[in-house]
Design an enzyme around this catalytic site. Sequence first.
Site, PDB file in Angstrom:
ATOM      1  CB  THR A   8     -47.255 -24.065 -68.463  1.00  0.00           C
ATOM      2  OG1 THR A   8     -46.421 -24.051 -69.626  1.00  0.00           O
ATOM      3  CG2 THR A   8     -46.899 -25.267 -67.618  1.00  0.00           C
ATOM      4  CG  ASN A  10     -42.959 -25.274 -72.765  1.00  0.00           C
ATOM      5  OD1 ASN A  10     -42.204 -26.153 -72.363  1.00  0.00           O
ATOM      6  ND2 ASN A  10     -42.610 -24.380 -73.683  1.00  0.00           N
ATOM      7  CG  ASP A  66     -45.434 -14.757 -72.832  1.00  0.00           C
ATOM      8  OD1 ASP A  66     -45.811 -15.840 -73.316  1.00  0.00           O
ATOM      9  OD2 ASP A  66     -45.139 -13.780 -73.537  1.00  0.00           O
ATOM     10  CG  PHE A 142     -38.321 -26.056 -74.121  1.00  0.00           C
ATOM     11  CD1 PHE A 142     -39.056 -24.947 -74.521  1.00  0.00           C
ATOM     12  CD2 PHE A 142     -37.766 -26.041 -72.849  1.00  0.00           C
ATOM     13  CE1 PHE A 142     -39.230 -23.858 -73.683  1.00  0.00           C
ATOM     14  CE2 PHE A 142     -37.937 -24.954 -72.001  1.00  0.00           C
ATOM     15  CZ  PHE A 142     -38.672 -23.867 -72.419  1.00  0.00           C
ATOM     16  N   GLY A 143     -37.514 -25.679 -77.522  1.00  0.00           N
ATOM     17  CA  GLY A 143     -37.535 -24.401 -78.243  1.00  0.00           C
ATOM     18  C   GLY A 143     -36.184 -24.044 -78.843  1.00  0.00           C
TER      19      GLY A 143
HETATM   20  P1  ITT Z   1     -47.062 -21.757 -72.133  1.00  0.00           P
HETATM   21  O1  ITT Z   1     -48.118 -22.804 -72.297  1.00  0.00           O
HETATM   22  O2  ITT Z   1     -46.436 -21.750 -70.757  1.00  0.00           O
HETATM   23  O3  ITT Z   1     -47.474 -20.370 -72.582  1.00  0.00           O
HETATM   24  P2  ITT Z   1     -45.364 -21.699 -74.514  1.00  0.00           P
HETATM   25  O4  ITT Z   1     -44.618 -22.807 -75.170  1.00  0.00           O
HETATM   26  O5  ITT Z   1     -46.519 -21.066 -75.211  1.00  0.00           O
HETATM   27  O6  ITT Z   1     -45.848 -22.233 -73.075  1.00  0.00           O
HETATM   28  P3  ITT Z   1     -44.069 -19.055 -74.273  1.00  0.00           P
HETATM   29  O7  ITT Z   1     -45.150 -18.423 -75.053  1.00  0.00           O
HETATM   30  O8  ITT Z   1     -43.731 -18.504 -72.931  1.00  0.00           O
HETATM   31  O9  ITT Z   1     -44.288 -20.638 -74.094  1.00  0.00           O
HETATM   32  O10 ITT Z   1     -42.696 -19.074 -75.069  1.00  0.00           O
HETATM   33  C1  ITT Z   1     -42.624 -18.817 -76.427  1.00  0.00           C
HETATM   34  C2  ITT Z   1     -41.626 -19.689 -77.098  1.00  0.00           C
HETATM   35  O11 ITT Z   1     -40.315 -19.219 -76.784  1.00  0.00           O
HETATM   36  C3  ITT Z   1     -41.661 -21.154 -76.713  1.00  0.00           C
HETATM   37  O12 ITT Z   1     -42.609 -21.875 -77.464  1.00  0.00           O
HETATM   38  C4  ITT Z   1     -40.225 -21.585 -77.035  1.00  0.00           C
HETATM   39  O13 ITT Z   1     -40.112 -21.904 -78.393  1.00  0.00           O
HETATM   40  C5  ITT Z   1     -39.436 -20.307 -76.755  1.00  0.00           C
HETATM   41  N1  ITT Z   1     -38.817 -20.379 -75.420  1.00  0.00           N
HETATM   42  C6  ITT Z   1     -39.284 -19.860 -74.261  1.00  0.00           C
HETATM   43  N2  ITT Z   1     -38.448 -20.156 -73.247  1.00  0.00           N
HETATM   44  C7  ITT Z   1     -37.444 -20.876 -73.783  1.00  0.00           C
HETATM   45  C8  ITT Z   1     -36.300 -21.505 -73.270  1.00  0.00           C
HETATM   46  O14 ITT Z   1     -36.012 -21.471 -71.977  1.00  0.00           O
HETATM   47  N3  ITT Z   1     -35.507 -22.159 -74.114  1.00  0.00           N
HETATM   48  C9  ITT Z   1     -35.765 -22.223 -75.430  1.00  0.00           C
HETATM   49  N4  ITT Z   1     -36.836 -21.681 -75.998  1.00  0.00           N
HETATM   50  C10 ITT Z   1     -37.683 -21.013 -75.189  1.00  0.00           C
END
Ligand code: ITT
Length: 185
Positions: A8, A10, A66, A142-143
């Site tokens: 990951t 993230n 994901d 985050f996110g």
């Molecule tokens: P990886 O390197 O693990 O793929 P990523 O940031 O690309 O990390 P994902 O594609 O799984 O992660 O997730 C897509 C987006 O969804 C991520 O960038 C966040 O903005 C959002 N997201 C996922 N899980 C979340 C959470 O628990 N809380 C808030 N936002 C989340």
Amino acid sequence: MKTIYFITGNKGKLSEVKEKLRSLDVTVIQEDLGYPEVQGDSLEEVAEYGVECIKKRFSHPFILEDAGLFIDALEGFPGVYSKYVFFTIGCKGILKLLEEKKRRTAVFRSVYAYSEPDKKPLFFIGECQGIIANKEKGGGGFGYDPIFIPNGETKTFAEMGIEEKNTFSHRGKAMDKLIDFLKEK
Ligand code: ITT
């Protein structure tokens, strides 16, 4: 002691997984190898494609995840496009899209893939139902955490600590299943 490689980039996810595994004798090692997120119809498809890409470059057992936010009034958007949408229009853009909408229900989904060399990957799924808040609240997580309130709560994920978020979250639930599996190994 067991070691788990988590593919990951993230840091937020990594902290949540580490917190979840704190009480178990497991060390989590982050490998930020990067993999293309294929624009599939489902998170499972994205995770499965990621596994195939990583397997060619990494010879240890590993996990990757994901996740996405599926908003009912937007027909499941941003869903599998959650990452792109977050880095383009972000939480503010989502709130704007929902400005005139009464229906604010949404679900966060998480799919973990566990992969060992020469074996088919196993998938562990978790979901968290909730609503999209009227404005961003909280400085943690985050996110989309500042705009997501899980059912039965009044706080957004961003107003919770990692441990509390894990008790409600899609990722926490998927991790519980993955942990049960790892304990049996
Ligand atoms: P990886 O390197 O693990 O793929 P990523 O940031 O690309 O990390 P994902 O594609 O799984 O992660 O997730 C897509 C987006 O969804 C991520 O960038 C966040 O903005 C959002 N997201 C996922 N899980 C979340 C959470 O628990 N809380 C808030 N936002 C989340």
